[in-house]
Design an enzyme around this catalytic site. Sequence first.
Site, PDB file in Angstrom:
ATOM      1  N   HIS A 427       0.603  -0.860  -0.500  1.00 54.30           N
ATOM      2  CA  HIS A 427      -0.228  -0.084   0.126  1.00 54.30           C
ATOM      3  C   HIS A 427       0.831   1.128   0.093  1.00 54.30           C
ATOM      4  CE1 HIS A 427      -3.468   1.693   0.357  1.00 54.30           C
ATOM      5  NE2 HIS A 427      -4.267   1.128   1.064  1.00 54.30           N
ATOM      6  N   ASP A 431      -2.244   2.643  -4.385  1.00 57.97           N
ATOM      7  CA  ASP A 431      -3.611   2.736  -3.833  1.00 57.97           C
ATOM      8  C   ASP A 431      -4.538   1.419  -4.052  1.00 57.97           C
ATOM      9  OD1 ASP A 431      -2.554   5.057  -2.776  1.00 57.97           O
ATOM     10  OD2 ASP A 431      -3.326   5.901  -4.218  1.00 57.97           O
TER      11      ASP A 431
END
Length: 455
Positions: A427, A431
């Site tokens: 992450h 995204d």
Amino acid sequence: MSCCSRLALRRLPFRIAGPAALRVAPLGVGHASIVRSYSRVSQASGLVCAGNRKSLRFVEAASFCNVQTRSYADRVVQVPQMAESISEGTLKQWTKKVGDFVELDEEIATIETDKIDIAVNAPEAGTIVEFFAAEEDTVIVGQDLLRLELGGTRPEGSGEAKAAKEEPKGPADPKQEPAKEGRVEAPKSAPAAPPKKAEPKQEPKKQDAPGSYASSPFGQREERRVKMNRMRLRIAERLKQSQNTAASLTTFNEVDMTALMDMRSKYKESVLKKTGVKLGFMSAFTRACILAMADVPAVNASIEGPNGGDTIVYRDYVDISVAVATEKGLVTPVVRNAEALNFVDIEKVIAELGKKARDGKLTIEDMAGGTFTISNGGVFGSMMGTPIINLPQTAVLGLHAIKDRPVAINGKVEIRPMMYLALTYDHRLLDGREAVTFLVKVKEYIEDPRRMLLA
């Protein structure tokens, strides 16, 4: 007679008993050759050298001693270079013992590293004189490993030499015919059988109480402690490092495998006949991931730099790491430049890497690098799982078992072969929107493989 065709007369500094040795020195040469035997002499221009028990004399003639020489020397074999990132390993096994003769490039030992097993081969033919390390010792690159006495040949009485010469032997007596099947000659007068004694009645065995160790399918309550091999230690280290470093998150989806299975069923026989390659599903998923990366290039990128990384590296090539389970642990050989390969080429490379992995023949070059990983736990029956990122990569795709399940198709319930997909991603770089978009693209390509021809 010219200088080039003469031999310098030179007195030996020692006595020679019989024709066991001979020293000759050409004119103008400052060294001599020690010759074990001159029983075979071929004629050439020069001088004949002859010796007896008391002295050595040189006789001028129109011939020259053309003899075979044998050098006696030792060579110390060291731990070979393995890779830039590997400096040590565990000496797992000696495949030879002291006194054994080895041919050039014959395997002598196996060194286990945290990635692959390295074979130590003989640099020259010779006899093993001494070992400098024992099995399970930690050895470093450049360390002395063994000493070879160079030269010689494999002894005639050795097991290897005998195996080549041994032939199946026939019966000891060629005149003796083998007994015919089913023919048993009974004795002329068989003695009367003694009367049978009454057998004592066997008491029924007592059943073990539930929960006792004797009733356990594992047997006695014992424990065994086995040292972890280097590969397993390295896997544990890297997986924990991945959990501690990456901000891992997993997104799921499901894919209808009907179209891909129909395509494979229709063309697998012709592909196998034409190319010798079995058409599987890995090539389709590999190709689908490559095409999806064109829309989401961050999936094929990585984070580099000090203090956790501050630089994003984008790549114009795709090296797919394929997870392969072996007896020692999980390895990830790499299909390089996968973006330039078609379905058959991808399947061929994956099959070759898988065989090398199972045979323990992978090299450091086979496993170095990799920009994205595909792990197929479905071959073992996994329904769903969350794979761990193989750092410094950014994402890993997990494939699972294909199961027939009821699904809604155009408002109707149908039974379709369905597979769950799992994408674990970092992450820090990806995204959720990008990760989900990538996985949906893969799903669309698999559910309609014709789209991959138009992309």
